[in-house]
Scaffold this motif. Sequence first.
Motif, mmCIF file in Angstrom:
data_model
loop_
_atom_site.group_PDB
_atom_site.id
_atom_site.type_symbol
_atom_site.label_atom_id
_atom_site.label_comp_id
_atom_site.label_asym_id
_atom_site.label_seq_id
_atom_site.Cartn_x
_atom_site.Cartn_y
_atom_site.Cartn_z
ATOM 1 N N PRO A 95 0.836 -1.205 0.000
ATOM 2 C CA PRO A 95 0.000 0.000 0.000
ATOM 3 C C PRO A 95 0.873 1.259 0.000
ATOM 4 O O PRO A 95 2.062 1.202 0.303
ATOM 5 N N GLN A 96 0.264 2.371 -0.351
ATOM 6 C CA GLN A 96 0.982 3.654 -0.374
ATOM 7 C C GLN A 96 1.060 4.202 1.056
ATOM 8 O O GLN A 96 0.046 4.650 1.609
ATOM 9 N N THR A 97 2.236 4.162 1.656
ATOM 10 C CA THR A 97 2.401 4.738 2.992
ATOM 11 C C THR A 97 3.530 5.745 2.955
ATOM 12 O O THR A 97 4.299 5.786 1.983
ATOM 13 N N GLY A 98 3.640 6.534 4.011
ATOM 14 C CA GLY A 98 4.666 7.567 4.068
ATOM 15 C C GLY A 98 6.068 7.000 3.929
ATOM 16 O O GLY A 98 6.970 7.659 3.412
ATOM 17 N N THR A 99 6.256 5.779 4.368
ATOM 18 C CA THR A 99 7.606 5.222 4.328
ATOM 19 C C THR A 99 7.911 4.502 3.021
ATOM 20 O O THR A 99 9.061 4.408 2.615
ATOM 21 N N GLN A 100 6.887 3.974 2.404
ATOM 22 C CA GLN A 100 7.115 3.227 1.153
ATOM 23 C C GLN A 100 5.941 3.451 0.201
ATOM 24 O O GLN A 100 4.806 3.104 0.523
ATOM 25 N N PHE A 101 6.227 4.038 -0.946
ATOM 26 C CA PHE A 101 5.143 4.202 -1.923
ATOM 27 C C PHE A 101 5.694 4.279 -3.350
ATOM 28 O O PHE A 101 6.897 4.479 -3.553
ATOM 29 N N ALA A 146 2.113 -5.459 -32.412
ATOM 30 C CA ALA A 146 2.982 -6.548 -32.866
ATOM 31 C C ALA A 146 3.235 -7.504 -31.707
ATOM 32 O O ALA A 146 2.795 -7.250 -30.595
ATOM 33 N N TYR A 147 3.931 -8.600 -31.987
ATOM 34 C CA TYR A 147 4.387 -9.468 -30.903
ATOM 35 C C TYR A 147 5.414 -8.659 -30.112
ATOM 36 O O TYR A 147 6.417 -8.237 -30.674
ATOM 37 N N THR A 148 5.154 -8.450 -28.857
ATOM 38 C CA THR A 148 6.022 -7.515 -28.143
ATOM 39 C C THR A 148 5.976 -7.689 -26.630
ATOM 40 O O THR A 148 5.018 -8.232 -26.088
ATOM 41 N N TYR A 149 7.021 -7.234 -25.987
ATOM 42 C CA TYR A 149 6.969 -7.075 -24.540
ATOM 43 C C TYR A 149 6.223 -5.788 -24.198
ATOM 44 O O TYR A 149 6.373 -4.771 -24.881
ATOM 45 N N ILE A 150 5.422 -5.894 -23.152
ATOM 46 C CA ILE A 150 4.852 -4.694 -22.547
ATOM 47 C C ILE A 150 5.541 -4.563 -21.204
ATOM 48 O O ILE A 150 5.539 -5.521 -20.413
ATOM 49 N N ARG A 151 6.158 -3.438 -20.960
ATOM 50 C CA ARG A 151 6.924 -3.252 -19.728
ATOM 51 C C ARG A 151 6.276 -2.191 -18.854
ATOM 52 O O ARG A 151 5.852 -1.162 -19.362
ATOM 53 N N ALA A 152 6.248 -2.463 -17.571
ATOM 54 C CA ALA A 152 5.846 -1.437 -16.605
ATOM 55 C C ALA A 152 7.048 -1.178 -15.714
ATOM 56 O O ALA A 152 7.612 -2.113 -15.148
ATOM 57 N N ILE A 153 7.446 0.060 -15.631
ATOM 58 C CA ILE A 153 8.598 0.422 -14.805
ATOM 59 C C ILE A 153 8.094 1.335 -13.687
ATOM 60 O O ILE A 153 7.574 2.420 -13.952
ATOM 61 N N ALA A 154 8.242 0.865 -12.461
ATOM 62 C CA ALA A 154 7.754 1.628 -11.314
ATOM 63 C C ALA A 154 8.922 2.352 -10.655
ATOM 64 O O ALA A 154 10.002 1.783 -10.476
ATOM 65 N N GLU A 155 8.670 3.601 -10.296
ATOM 66 C CA GLU A 155 9.666 4.340 -9.521
ATOM 67 C C GLU A 155 9.140 4.478 -8.102
ATOM 68 O O GLU A 155 8.065 5.035 -7.880
ATOM 69 N N THR A 156 9.890 3.950 -7.153
ATOM 70 C CA THR A 156 9.464 4.012 -5.754
ATOM 71 C C THR A 156 9.999 5.290 -5.102
ATOM 72 O O THR A 156 10.835 5.988 -5.672
ATOM 73 N N ASN A 157 9.519 5.575 -3.893
ATOM 74 C CA ASN A 157 9.874 6.840 -3.244
ATOM 75 C C ASN A 157 11.362 6.959 -2.943
ATOM 76 O O ASN A 157 11.876 8.049 -2.746
ATOM 77 N N ASP A 158 12.065 5.799 -2.908
ATOM 78 C CA ASP A 158 13.514 5.865 -2.685
ATOM 79 C C ASP A 158 14.280 6.103 -3.985
ATOM 80 O O ASP A 158 15.499 6.037 -4.019
ATOM 81 N N GLY A 159 13.536 6.353 -5.070
ATOM 82 C CA GLY A 159 14.177 6.667 -6.344
ATOM 83 C C GLY A 159 14.587 5.444 -7.152
ATOM 84 O O GLY A 159 15.154 5.576 -8.240
ATOM 85 N N LYS A 160 14.301 4.248 -6.640
ATOM 86 C CA LYS A 160 14.699 3.046 -7.374
ATOM 87 C C LYS A 160 13.671 2.704 -8.451
ATOM 88 O O LYS A 160 12.492 3.032 -8.336
ATOM 89 N N PHE A 163 1.739 6.816 -15.214
ATOM 90 C CA PHE A 163 0.743 7.017 -14.160
ATOM 91 C C PHE A 163 1.462 7.476 -12.906
ATOM 92 O O PHE A 163 2.339 6.779 -12.414
ATOM 93 N N GLU A 164 1.091 8.648 -12.410
ATOM 94 C CA GLU A 164 1.692 9.129 -11.165
ATOM 95 C C GLU A 164 0.705 8.947 -10.033
ATOM 96 O O GLU A 164 -0.473 9.275 -10.163
ATOM 97 N N PHE A 165 1.219 8.416 -8.937
ATOM 98 C CA PHE A 165 0.388 8.145 -7.769
ATOM 99 C C PHE A 165 0.839 8.995 -6.596
ATOM 100 O O PHE A 165 1.944 9.538 -6.588
ATOM 101 N N THR A 166 -0.045 9.092 -5.590
ATOM 102 C CA THR A 166 0.282 9.842 -4.374
ATOM 103 C C THR A 166 -0.140 8.994 -3.173
ATOM 104 O O THR A 166 -0.654 7.890 -3.331
#
Lengths: 347, 271
Positions: free
Chosen positions: B78-84, B122-136, B103-106
């Motif tokens: 879940p989106q919490t102050g320490t990890q989102f 086409a035949y393809t990868y669909i990628r989702a790249i998430a950026e966490t609050n620690d910048g990773k 998509f930006e979340f809060t």
Amino acid sequence: MRDLAPKEPPTPSPMPSLAKPFCNHLKALSLLIGGLGNLGFSSHPIAEPLAIKEVANGVYVHQGSHLLPNPQNHGEIANIGFVVGNHCVAVIDTGGSQEQGQRLKAAITTTTEVPICYVINTHVHPDHIYGNRAFKSPGVEFVGHYRLAAAMAMRAPYYLVQAKDQLGLTLNAEDFVPPDLEVRDTLDLDLGGRTLHLIAHPKAHTDNDLSIFDTASETLWLGDLLFMGHVPVIDGSLLGWLKTIDQLPSITAKRVIPGHGPITALWPLALAGEKRYLESLAHDIRAAQKANKTIEQAMNEIGQEHRADWQLFDDFHRRNIASGFAELEWEDPSPEPPMKNPGRSNP
Amino acid sequence: MKTLIIRILLTLTLLTLSGLPLLAQAEGEDESQWTSHLKNQFFGDRPISEDHEAIEITAPYRAEDPALVPIQITSKFPQTGTQFIKKVTVIIDHNPTPFSASFEFTLESGKADIATRMRVNAYTYIRAIAETNDGKLHMAKAFVKASGGCSAPIGADSEDAKARFGKMKFKFDQDKPTLGSANPVQLLISHPNITGMQMDQISRIIQPAHYVTDVKVSFDGKPVLTVKGDIALSTDPNFRFYFAPEKAGELHVDIKDNLGQQFSANQSVNP
């Protein structure tokens, strides 16, 4: 409703076939292209005639097969055929490839000496129109729904790629022969001794469905407005199709020819299976949306009880749900959907 | 001599046959677009781990309708102050425009899940790249077999579709939202989202691109979901996401398309 009742001839009676060739630029172009096409096929001057059966006096049908279009069958899977009058032959759908069109043409010339005046396309799908090019010649008029030309144009780029990838056919823009005669509401074609009554339908199987009623034999040719055996494929509007299915029985006919299925069937009984499937789909999608189910859930859960009734079910059913789901989301009023057709008739 | 020819032919046939699975695999699991430039184009040299720690992606392996491919991204916490999760970017390698949406979340999102429908060409990868609050950056990917989703004809030109152009509606799973927790909500937008790729070879008329570029959803003035869209979003864009209300208030959405047209809608939320 009114549109669907077959009328007596008065609407534009066609020009005598001999007076036609010099109508417009398209014709001149068709002469040229027809010539080129013939050159291309000169190594096979006589195609083997397609197997056809006479389902009523002067009405001939070739039966397609319930297969997915592939490089082996080149998409030659639909029911196609022709009607022979005293002065004119009308071709109804030309098949999935130029070669199948040539073979249909060979079947016509071995059946009758009456010239081909009209080539009618029931709708834009490749298995019904890719044989068109084989019929391009002076004196032949192409006939279609008033939205057919636009649908061909819109789909051509996509279809060209698909033809290469999935049918093993190399096509170009010339393989899409748009209609010379466009049907906005209805049109009567006089073949001599018999009249074909054409009706342009609102969005149903596609947005360019045309039905053909032969007055002499009271045969109704529905193209893909009617699927039998082969699961119905929605490429227009689920609700629109259901509405059309409700109206079609106002046409009195002795028999019907489906776009996919047997070459002839009882009318209007033949509609029952398709109607049951589509009504159940609409009912279940509405119920899923009311229960706040997602499109993924709907695609996984709905309509599995119909699997045994249809061929190619697994190839098209989920797609039907997806497109029906997207359509019904915008049905008004959405929160309390009106249940005009409360689902399947006989579970 | 004859045997030699037969041998050569046989060898050639075998080579061709043995080459086929390789070819199919190369086509099937093609990472080249991503490794050669897409990764660098969108994320530079930032490390991206495929660790399944932040998100998962679900998409059908074989897309029945390439113009309407359901895609779900599910967050692992879940989106919490320490990890989102701050942002999820979706890239479809072999689409004409690989950037499909972001998509930006809060914290007000409650949960950084998103489900939508996309065109896959086409035949393809669909990628989702998430950026966490620690910048990773964390990546999840799914392979989808589809063809022609972007050039497939659009049926959104009907009179009823024109009449409802720009209309939006929110749909809730429950009658009343639960305060203090993440509630699912669906946003439906009536917009043809034309790709500009429906090139007409006969009349040479192109349907000009016309698609939603920005979607901003807020609850009581605080952002919940901010979407940047592109041509991959299907006709009538549809988003399922979460919001976490603390009290009664109003969900508000503003959208903008590439032709500068703007629409907005409100929905009051009373627990």
